[in-house]
Design a protein around this motif. Structure first.
Motif, PDB file in Angstrom:
ATOM      1  N   GLY A 122      36.823  11.987  35.542  1.00  0.00           N
ATOM      2  CA  GLY A 122      37.835  11.103  36.216  1.00  0.00           C
ATOM      3  C   GLY A 122      39.672  11.384  35.714  1.00  0.00           C
ATOM      4  N   ARG A 123      39.593  12.003  34.574  1.00  0.00           N
ATOM      5  CA  ARG A 123      40.778  12.377  34.036  1.00  0.00           C
ATOM      6  C   ARG A 123      41.288  13.554  33.798  1.00  0.00           C
ATOM      7  N   ILE A 124      40.519  14.549  33.844  1.00  0.00           N
ATOM      8  CA  ILE A 124      40.881  15.910  33.799  1.00  0.00           C
ATOM      9  C   ILE A 124      40.467  16.741  34.991  1.00  0.00           C
ATOM     10  N   ALA A 125      41.476  17.549  35.387  1.00  0.00           N
ATOM     11  CA  ALA A 125      41.013  18.579  36.675  1.00  0.00           C
ATOM     12  C   ALA A 125      41.146  20.229  36.206  1.00  0.00           C
ATOM     13  N   TYR A 126      40.573  20.809  36.678  1.00  0.00           N
ATOM     14  CA  TYR A 126      40.452  22.268  36.381  1.00  0.00           C
ATOM     15  C   TYR A 126      41.004  23.270  37.378  1.00  0.00           C
ATOM     16  N   VAL A 127      41.641  24.355  36.662  1.00  0.00           N
ATOM     17  CA  VAL A 127      42.411  25.644  37.371  1.00  0.00           C
ATOM     18  C   VAL A 127      41.366  26.849  36.768  1.00  0.00           C
ATOM     19  N   GLU A 128      40.727  27.301  37.539  1.00  0.00           N
ATOM     20  CA  GLU A 128      40.016  28.465  37.150  1.00  0.00           C
ATOM     21  C   GLU A 128      40.823  29.805  37.195  1.00  0.00           C
ATOM     22  N   LEU A 129      41.228  30.359  36.121  1.00  0.00           N
ATOM     23  CA  LEU A 129      42.300  31.539  36.319  1.00  0.00           C
ATOM     24  C   LEU A 129      41.407  32.933  36.063  1.00  0.00           C
ATOM     25  N   PRO A 130      41.484  33.700  37.073  1.00  0.00           N
ATOM     26  CA  PRO A 130      40.667  34.878  37.156  1.00  0.00           C
ATOM     27  C   PRO A 130      41.776  36.221  36.386  1.00  0.00           C
ATOM     28  N   PRO A 131      41.144  37.152  35.933  1.00  0.00           N
ATOM     29  CA  PRO A 131      42.256  38.352  35.952  1.00  0.00           C
ATOM     30  C   PRO A 131      42.767  38.501  37.219  1.00  0.00           C
ATOM     31  N   PHE A 132      43.830  39.562  37.190  1.00  0.00           N
ATOM     32  CA  PHE A 132      44.478  39.824  38.483  1.00  0.00           C
ATOM     33  C   PHE A 132      43.547  40.149  39.522  1.00  0.00           C
ATOM     34  N   THR A 133      43.928  39.719  40.696  1.00  0.00           N
ATOM     35  CA  THR A 133      43.263  39.944  41.902  1.00  0.00           C
ATOM     36  C   THR A 133      43.775  40.717  42.947  1.00  0.00           C
ATOM     37  N   SER A 134      43.548  40.984  44.117  1.00  0.00           N
ATOM     38  CA  SER A 134      43.947  41.815  45.058  1.00  0.00           C
ATOM     39  C   SER A 134      45.131  41.416  45.941  1.00  0.00           C
ATOM     40  N   THR A 135      45.356  39.924  45.586  1.00  0.00           N
ATOM     41  CA  THR A 135      46.506  39.170  46.130  1.00  0.00           C
ATOM     42  C   THR A 135      47.587  39.204  45.585  1.00  0.00           C
ATOM     43  N   GLU A 136      47.569  39.783  44.191  1.00  0.00           N
ATOM     44  CA  GLU A 136      48.520  39.754  43.192  1.00  0.00           C
ATOM     45  C   GLU A 136      48.932  41.117  42.890  1.00  0.00           C
ATOM     46  N   THR A 137      48.042  42.317  42.983  1.00  0.00           N
ATOM     47  CA  THR A 137      48.381  43.501  42.530  1.00  0.00           C
ATOM     48  C   THR A 137      48.159  44.717  43.582  1.00  0.00           C
ATOM     49  N   HIS A 138      48.814  45.787  43.518  1.00  0.00           N
ATOM     50  CA  HIS A 138      48.846  46.971  44.347  1.00  0.00           C
ATOM     51  C   HIS A 138      48.814  48.161  43.185  1.00  0.00           C
ATOM     52  N   PRO A 139      48.194  49.301  43.580  1.00  0.00           N
ATOM     53  CA  PRO A 139      47.423  49.400  44.543  1.00  0.00           C
ATOM     54  C   PRO A 139      45.842  48.932  44.373  1.00  0.00           C
ATOM     55  N   LEU A 140      45.133  48.793  45.560  1.00  0.00           N
ATOM     56  CA  LEU A 140      43.755  48.292  45.343  1.00  0.00           C
ATOM     57  C   LEU A 140      42.878  49.250  44.487  1.00  0.00           C
ATOM     58  N   GLN A 141      42.994  50.600  44.738  1.00  0.00           N
ATOM     59  CA  GLN A 141      42.074  51.641  44.013  1.00  0.00           C
ATOM     60  C   GLN A 141      42.132  51.421  42.420  1.00  0.00           C
ATOM     61  N   ARG A 142      43.441  51.128  42.009  1.00  0.00           N
ATOM     62  CA  ARG A 142      43.770  51.013  40.556  1.00  0.00           C
ATOM     63  C   ARG A 142      42.789  49.685  40.122  1.00  0.00           C
ATOM     64  N   LEU A 143      42.998  48.570  40.820  1.00  0.00           N
ATOM     65  CA  LEU A 143      42.454  47.427  40.425  1.00  0.00           C
ATOM     66  C   LEU A 143      41.091  47.403  40.688  1.00  0.00           C
ATOM     67  N   TRP A 144      40.291  48.144  41.307  1.00  0.00           N
ATOM     68  CA  TRP A 144      38.900  48.188  41.460  1.00  0.00           C
ATOM     69  C   TRP A 144      38.404  49.218  40.170  1.00  0.00           C
ATOM     70  N   LEU A 145      38.982  50.266  40.011  1.00  0.00           N
ATOM     71  CA  LEU A 145      38.713  51.207  38.969  1.00  0.00           C
ATOM     72  C   LEU A 145      38.811  50.474  37.390  1.00  0.00           C
ATOM     73  N   ARG A 146      39.990  49.976  37.307  1.00  0.00           N
ATOM     74  CA  ARG A 146      40.310  49.323  36.242  1.00  0.00           C
ATOM     75  C   ARG A 146      39.840  47.793  35.903  1.00  0.00           C
ATOM     76  N   GLY A 147      39.691  47.041  36.972  1.00  0.00           N
ATOM     77  CA  GLY A 147      39.353  45.697  36.904  1.00  0.00           C
ATOM     78  C   GLY A 147      40.832  45.020  36.911  1.00  0.00           C
ATOM     79  N   GLY A 148      40.813  43.742  36.726  1.00  0.00           N
ATOM     80  CA  GLY A 148      41.749  42.752  36.750  1.00  0.00           C
ATOM     81  C   GLY A 148      42.366  42.357  35.234  1.00  0.00           C
ATOM     82  N   PHE A 149      41.868  42.592  34.090  1.00  0.00           N
ATOM     83  CA  PHE A 149      42.423  42.395  33.011  1.00  0.00           C
ATOM     84  C   PHE A 149      43.816  42.706  32.822  1.00  0.00           C
ATOM     85  N   PRO A 150      44.673  41.875  32.432  1.00  0.00           N
ATOM     86  CA  PRO A 150      46.317  42.583  32.428  1.00  0.00           C
ATOM     87  C   PRO A 150      46.349  43.667  31.783  1.00  0.00           C
ATOM     88  N   ARG A 151      45.780  43.815  30.345  1.00  0.00           N
ATOM     89  CA  ARG A 151      45.896  44.777  29.520  1.00  0.00           C
ATOM     90  C   ARG A 151      45.273  46.137  30.065  1.00  0.00           C
TER      91      ARG A 151
END
Length: 387
Positions: A122-151
């Protein structure tokens, strides 16, 4: 990368909770998000503790003495290293004249950090932060191949990205896995990961894994639950509908980051990925993760459905009476199947969305729509310019 949506979510949660947790896998950008939030929130007093810093860790040996006099926002990074702090945080935020807010960052799920749900209910709420997603990055093929971890995504070349992912996996297996209480040697755990990579997108066969690893099924299931709790894998549970058909009862297993999967399968570029037998399963797992973020579905809302006669549905999101149904096809022009119509009838669905890597959105039938991730995101309120 501007992750404004998550900063706004943190601000919203602080209006109703004295503590907010940012949870996600290691190296997904939690610390960067927290520091960006501090820059934009204009809070007068900020105190930062990184529990991977020996000095900060020592300062919290007597946590009550250190934290009690502080005012303003207190940030505690890698909170899973000191879960015993949560009962103290409850005492501090419940004081008659509260002068503190807590932003805690963790590389483990709520289920693994049990003390938080028990002590800060009742005192804490959560935000789940994923690696980069398709709503944040282009192009899609690069995201699919490399995944979303920033580095990994930001690396200068595919080779540099692959090297980063392999080093990330080695660190995770050698340091993080033992800290979870998994007593399997890193080499054995890597073999388990390789077997899971070849099972990606399939129904889990715990007995086969247990035999291959020379251990018991309960041990394998415990390991998989712990890995799921670190956001590395997803155990997608089956949906049990009230129909007179025998249905699959085991979960499907996915690696949540496609780049980690491709590193395990040694797929360094798109040519290797397209030519690999697992390309369809890879697309299914990648698209599944993107869709859950686009429609903002929680882990508890996500299921698959399959009967022993072969009818199946890749993703069923259940929210009360609402049901969102998705199929994932690695095809430029997928067609409807008998299995889809079985799902429509047996599950009482109004509609099924087929997500493919194609460029068009069209309805092959009155109850089925073929679309791509970009169009789906726009349909759910994401601006085309948002990345």
């Amino acid at each position: 990368m501007d992750r404004r949506k998550f900063r706004e979510r943190i601000d919203t949660l602080f209006r109703s909770h004295p503590a907010v947790g940012i949870l996600g896998p290691r190296q997904c950008g939690k610390t960067t998000l927290a520091r960006d939030y501090l820059k934009t929130s204009a809070r007068r007093w900020v105190h930062y503790f990184d529990l991977e810093d020996p000095e900060d860790l020592a300062r919290l040996d007597d946590a009550r003495l250190t934290l009690s006099p502080l005012r303003g926002l207190v940030v505690i990074d890698e909170i899973q290293r000191r879960p015993e702090l949560f009962p103290l945080l409850r005492v501090l935020v419940d004081r008659r004249t509260p002068s503190q807010r807590y932003l805690v960052l963790g590389s483990a799920s709520r289920e693994l950090i049990r003390q938080s749900s028990e002590s800060l209910a009742g005192r804490i709420a959560y935000v789940e932060l994923p690696p980069f997603t398709s709503t944040e990055t282009h192009p899609l093929q690069r995201l699919w191949l490399r995944g979303g971890f920033p580095r990994s995504w930001l690396a200068r070349s595919n080779a540099d990205s692959m090297n980063w992912r392999k080093a990330y996996m080695a660190t995770f297996l050698e340091r993080d896995v033992p800290a979870l209480g998994i007593d399997m040697p890193p080499g054995a755990m890597r073999r388990l990961w390789l077997m899971l990579a070849h099972s990606h997108g399939n129904v889990l066969n715990a007995s086969d894994l247990a035999r291959s690893m020379d251990t018991s099924q309960p041990t394998i299931r415990r390991y998989l639950d712990l890995l799921s709790g670190t956001f590395t894998t997803r155990l997608l549970p089956p949906w049990h509908a009230s129909v007179r058909k025998r249905q699959v009862k085991s979960p499907k297993v996915f690696f949540r980051d496609s780049g980690i999967l491709h590193a395990l399968l040694d797929l360094p570029d798109m040519a290797a990925l397209r030519g690999h037998p697992a390309v369809g399963a890879s697309w299914e797992g990648f698209a599944l993760e993107q869709v859950t973020h686009i429609v903002e579905a929680s882990t508890e809302e996500c299921h698959f459905w399959r009967t022993h006669t072969g009818a199946e549905l890749d993703l069923l999101i259940v929210r009360g009476r609402e049901r969102l149904a998705f199929e994932f096809k690695y095809s430029s022009a997928p067609k409807t199947t008998r299995s889809m119509y079985s799902a429509l009838d047996d599950l009482g669905l109004d509609h099924i969305t087929i997500v493919c890597p194609g460029a068009s959105t069209y309805p092959p039938s009155s109850k089925v729509t073929v679309t791509n991730l970009a169009d789906l995101a726009i349909r759910h309120g994401f601006s085309q310019e948002s990345p």
